[in-house]
Design a protein around this motif. Structure first.
Motif, PDB file in Angstrom:
ATOM      1  N   GLU A  31       0.798  -1.152   0.000  1.00 27.38           N
ATOM      2  CA  GLU A  31      -0.139  -0.121   0.032  1.00 27.38           C
ATOM      3  C   GLU A  31       0.959   1.304  -0.078  1.00 27.38           C
ATOM      4  OE1 GLU A  31      -3.145   0.347  -0.391  1.00 27.38           O
ATOM      5  OE2 GLU A  31      -3.584  -1.946  -0.125  1.00 27.38           O
ATOM      6  N   GLY A  32       2.238   1.037  -0.287  1.00 27.11           N
ATOM      7  CA  GLY A  32       2.834   2.065  -0.551  1.00 27.11           C
ATOM      8  C   GLY A  32       3.892   2.841   0.739  1.00 27.11           C
ATOM      9  N   ALA A  33       3.900   2.097   1.762  1.00 26.24           N
ATOM     10  CA  ALA A  33       4.458   2.289   2.848  1.00 26.24           C
ATOM     11  C   ALA A  33       5.977   2.120   2.519  1.00 26.24           C
ATOM     12  CB  ALA A  33       4.092   1.887   4.216  1.00 26.24           C
ATOM     13  N   ALA A  34       6.956   3.051   3.028  1.00 22.42           N
ATOM     14  CA  ALA A  34       8.549   2.531   3.349  1.00 22.42           C
ATOM     15  C   ALA A  34       8.412   1.874   4.444  1.00 22.42           C
ATOM     16  CB  ALA A  34       9.381   3.933   3.028  1.00 22.42           C
ATOM     17  N   VAL A  35       9.230   0.690   4.429  1.00 24.12           N
ATOM     18  CA  VAL A  35       9.165  -0.117   5.612  1.00 24.12           C
ATOM     19  C   VAL A  35      10.570  -0.387   6.221  1.00 24.12           C
ATOM     20  CG1 VAL A  35       7.050  -1.275   5.187  1.00 24.12           C
ATOM     21  CG2 VAL A  35       8.996  -2.258   4.397  1.00 24.12           C
ATOM     22  N   ILE A  36      10.451  -0.355   7.588  1.00 23.00           N
ATOM     23  CA  ILE A  36      11.837  -0.524   8.422  1.00 23.00           C
ATOM     24  C   ILE A  36      11.665  -1.881   8.984  1.00 23.00           C
ATOM     25  CG2 ILE A  36      13.224   0.299  10.069  1.00 23.00           C
ATOM     26  CD1 ILE A  36      12.030   2.939   9.475  1.00 23.00           C
ATOM     27  N   LEU A  37      12.402  -2.842   9.008  1.00 23.53           N
ATOM     28  CA  LEU A  37      12.163  -4.322   9.116  1.00 23.53           C
ATOM     29  C   LEU A  37      13.187  -4.492  10.480  1.00 23.53           C
ATOM     30  CD1 LEU A  37      12.680  -6.131   5.918  1.00 23.53           C
ATOM     31  CD2 LEU A  37      10.419  -5.373   6.887  1.00 23.53           C
ATOM     32  N   ALA A  38      12.541  -4.921  11.569  1.00 20.49           N
ATOM     33  CA  ALA A  38      13.387  -5.220  12.844  1.00 20.49           C
ATOM     34  C   ALA A  38      13.344  -6.628  13.113  1.00 20.49           C
ATOM     35  CB  ALA A  38      13.066  -4.102  13.909  1.00 20.49           C
ATOM     36  N   ASP A  39      14.420  -7.461  13.278  1.00 22.54           N
ATOM     37  CA  ASP A  39      14.303  -8.733  13.864  1.00 22.54           C
ATOM     38  C   ASP A  39      15.647  -9.193  14.388  1.00 22.54           C
ATOM     39  OD1 ASP A  39      12.066 -11.412  13.276  1.00 22.54           O
ATOM     40  OD2 ASP A  39      13.979 -12.075  13.677  1.00 22.54           O
ATOM     41  N   ARG A  40      15.731 -10.000  15.451  1.00 18.65           N
ATOM     42  CA  ARG A  40      16.800 -10.382  15.826  1.00 18.65           C
ATOM     43  C   ARG A  40      17.478 -11.555  15.044  1.00 18.65           C
ATOM     44  NH1 ARG A  40      14.951 -13.059  21.736  1.00 18.65           N
ATOM     45  NH2 ARG A  40      13.883 -14.700  21.005  1.00 18.65           N
ATOM     46  N   ASN A  41      16.726 -12.226  14.274  1.00 20.89           N
ATOM     47  CA  ASN A  41      17.269 -13.179  13.353  1.00 20.89           C
ATOM     48  C   ASN A  41      17.490 -12.672  11.945  1.00 20.89           C
ATOM     49  OD1 ASN A  41      17.165 -15.469  11.522  1.00 20.89           O
ATOM     50  ND2 ASN A  41      16.561 -16.754  13.011  1.00 20.89           N
ATOM     51  N   GLU A  42      18.841 -12.760  11.684  1.00 20.29           N
ATOM     52  CA  GLU A  42      19.595 -11.962  10.655  1.00 20.29           C
ATOM     53  C   GLU A  42      19.095 -12.664   9.168  1.00 20.29           C
ATOM     54  OE1 GLU A  42      23.260 -10.074  10.597  1.00 20.29           O
ATOM     55  OE2 GLU A  42      23.473 -10.309  12.756  1.00 20.29           O
ATOM     56  N   GLU A  43      19.097 -14.069   9.196  1.00 20.15           N
ATOM     57  CA  GLU A  43      18.529 -14.658   7.908  1.00 20.15           C
ATOM     58  C   GLU A  43      17.274 -14.490   7.547  1.00 20.15           C
ATOM     59  OE1 GLU A  43      18.628 -19.482   6.694  1.00 20.15           O
ATOM     60  OE2 GLU A  43      19.208 -18.936   8.592  1.00 20.15           O
ATOM     61  N   ARG A  44      16.267 -14.641   8.831  1.00 20.30           N
ATOM     62  CA  ARG A  44      15.032 -14.386   8.337  1.00 20.30           C
ATOM     63  C   ARG A  44      14.621 -12.842   8.004  1.00 20.30           C
ATOM     64  NH1 ARG A  44      12.370 -17.306  14.037  1.00 20.30           N
ATOM     65  NH2 ARG A  44      12.760 -19.279  13.358  1.00 20.30           N
ATOM     66  N   LEU A  45      15.272 -11.789   8.500  1.00 19.64           N
ATOM     67  CA  LEU A  45      15.283 -10.621   8.014  1.00 19.64           C
ATOM     68  C   LEU A  45      15.738 -10.525   6.548  1.00 19.64           C
ATOM     69  CD1 LEU A  45      14.821  -7.837   9.885  1.00 19.64           C
ATOM     70  CD2 LEU A  45      17.085  -7.481  10.188  1.00 19.64           C
ATOM     71  N   ARG A  46      16.614 -11.042   6.212  1.00 15.40           N
ATOM     72  CA  ARG A  46      17.233 -10.927   4.788  1.00 15.40           C
ATOM     73  C   ARG A  46      16.275 -11.751   3.918  1.00 15.40           C
ATOM     74  NH1 ARG A  46      22.204 -12.346   6.975  1.00 15.40           N
ATOM     75  NH2 ARG A  46      21.794 -14.486   6.873  1.00 15.40           N
ATOM     76  N   GLU A  47      15.614 -12.681   4.324  1.00 22.44           N
ATOM     77  CA  GLU A  47      14.486 -13.321   3.584  1.00 22.44           C
ATOM     78  C   GLU A  47      13.125 -12.154   3.148  1.00 22.44           C
ATOM     79  OE1 GLU A  47      13.484 -16.896   5.756  1.00 22.44           O
ATOM     80  OE2 GLU A  47      15.126 -17.870   5.007  1.00 22.44           O
ATOM     81  N   THR A  48      12.676 -11.493   4.418  1.00 26.14           N
ATOM     82  CA  THR A  48      11.668 -10.688   4.318  1.00 26.14           C
ATOM     83  C   THR A  48      11.991  -9.648   3.434  1.00 26.14           C
ATOM     84  OG1 THR A  48      10.890 -11.189   6.664  1.00 26.14           O
ATOM     85  CG2 THR A  48      10.200  -9.153   5.358  1.00 26.14           C
ATOM     86  N   ALA A  49      13.325  -9.047   3.717  1.00 26.65           N
ATOM     87  CA  ALA A  49      13.899  -7.978   2.752  1.00 26.65           C
ATOM     88  C   ALA A  49      13.771  -8.320   1.116  1.00 26.65           C
ATOM     89  CB  ALA A  49      15.318  -7.489   3.144  1.00 26.65           C
ATOM     90  N   ALA A  50      14.343  -9.799   0.911  1.00 28.21           N
ATOM     91  CA  ALA A  50      14.278 -10.133  -0.358  1.00 28.21           C
ATOM     92  C   ALA A  50      12.806 -10.231  -1.061  1.00 28.21           C
ATOM     93  CB  ALA A  50      14.951 -11.520  -0.612  1.00 28.21           C
ATOM     94  N   LEU A  51      11.660 -10.595  -0.315  1.00 26.82           N
ATOM     95  CA  LEU A  51      10.479 -10.621  -0.516  1.00 26.82           C
ATOM     96  C   LEU A  51       9.923  -9.273  -0.960  1.00 26.82           C
ATOM     97  CD1 LEU A  51       8.853 -13.254   1.813  1.00 26.82           C
ATOM     98  CD2 LEU A  51       9.419 -13.398  -0.510  1.00 26.82           C
TER      99      LEU A  51
END
Length: 254
Positions: A31-51
């Protein structure tokens, strides 16, 4: 991607590496938001960023139960963009019957659901108030009233207590922040088919347990992370501008 609802807004989502947090990040970005992703699991964080692909985003590893790490998270986030939306998604806990629970079990659960929410909200409010606009969405749970399948089969008092605490937090801050331009609400999911909870919930259904989720929920199915994310989107947008201090159940009628 649609730009009609959150275009120009920036959202920070905690626990964005998996489940409801990931679904919320993807939905708000749609819906157009710029998003900041926070998570302590860096691998999962990278997966969400890739999506997220080309959608504007910033991924920051962070344990949001740590005061120092939350300070660093918001320093980096606010250096990138002013923050409009905060989704306090991190939560969880340790199961066990009351006589068997340790103090460590109890305190770990309070830290995940309550300390993290306090630290992130405290960090977000000054900037939002200065700009006269903010949307804060906190994740409670149907467990705030006691979830039968958890309470009966494994014991879940710490988690239920923490998720009830979210409601008090939201109610009090809705009043405190009423003149600031900030709204704060909660979403309370029922049994949701996430990567972590889904197998456990489905197993109870498959065993035909008396208090299995499919028996206890009027819609007779698990919810999806996307369905919870849609509720978060509503409370994070301008359509909910006159809603604050409210808990929205996404629990299949339970």
């Amino acid at each position: 991607m649609s730009q009609s609802r959150l275009g120009g807004r920036t959202a920070l989502i905690t626990g964005a590496g998996l489940g409801i947090g990931r679904a919320a990040a993807l939905r708000l970005a749609e819906e157009g938001a710029a998003v900041i992703l926070a998570d302590r699991n860096e691998e999962r964080l990278r997966e969400t960023a890739a999506l997220l692909g080309d959608a504007p985003h910033l991924a920051i590893p962070c344990d949001v139960t740590s005061e120092a790490q939350v300070a660093d998270l918001f320093s980096a986030a606010l250096a990138w963009r002013p923050l409009d939306i905060l989704v306090n998604n991190v939560g969880g806990g340790r199961s066990g019957r009351i006589a068997d629970l340790s103090l460590e079990d109890w305190e770990a659960t309070m830290a995940l659901s309550l300390r993290s929410m306090f630290l992130c909200t405290r960090a977000a409010v000054p900037g939002m108030a200065a700009r006269g606009y903010g949307r804060i969405v906190c994740l409670s749970s149907g467990a705030r009233n006691g979830t039968v399948w958890n309470a009966f089969y494994t014991g879940a008092a710490p988690y239920s207590t923490a998720k009830a605490g979210v409601i008090g937090f939201v109610r009090a801050l809705a009043i405190e922040l009423g003149d600031s331009g900030i709204t704060i609400n909660a979403v309370a999911p029922g049994p949701i088919d996430t990567e972590l909870a889904g197998p456990y919930l489905r197993a109870m259904d498959e065993q035909g347990l008396e208090y299995a989720p499919s028996r206890m929920v009027p819609l007779h199915r698990l919810g999806t992370p996307r369905e919870v994310a849609d509720a978060i989107l509503f409370l994070a947008g301008d359509e909910a501008s006159y809603i604050t201090g409210t808990t929205l159940d996404v629990a299949g009628g339970r």
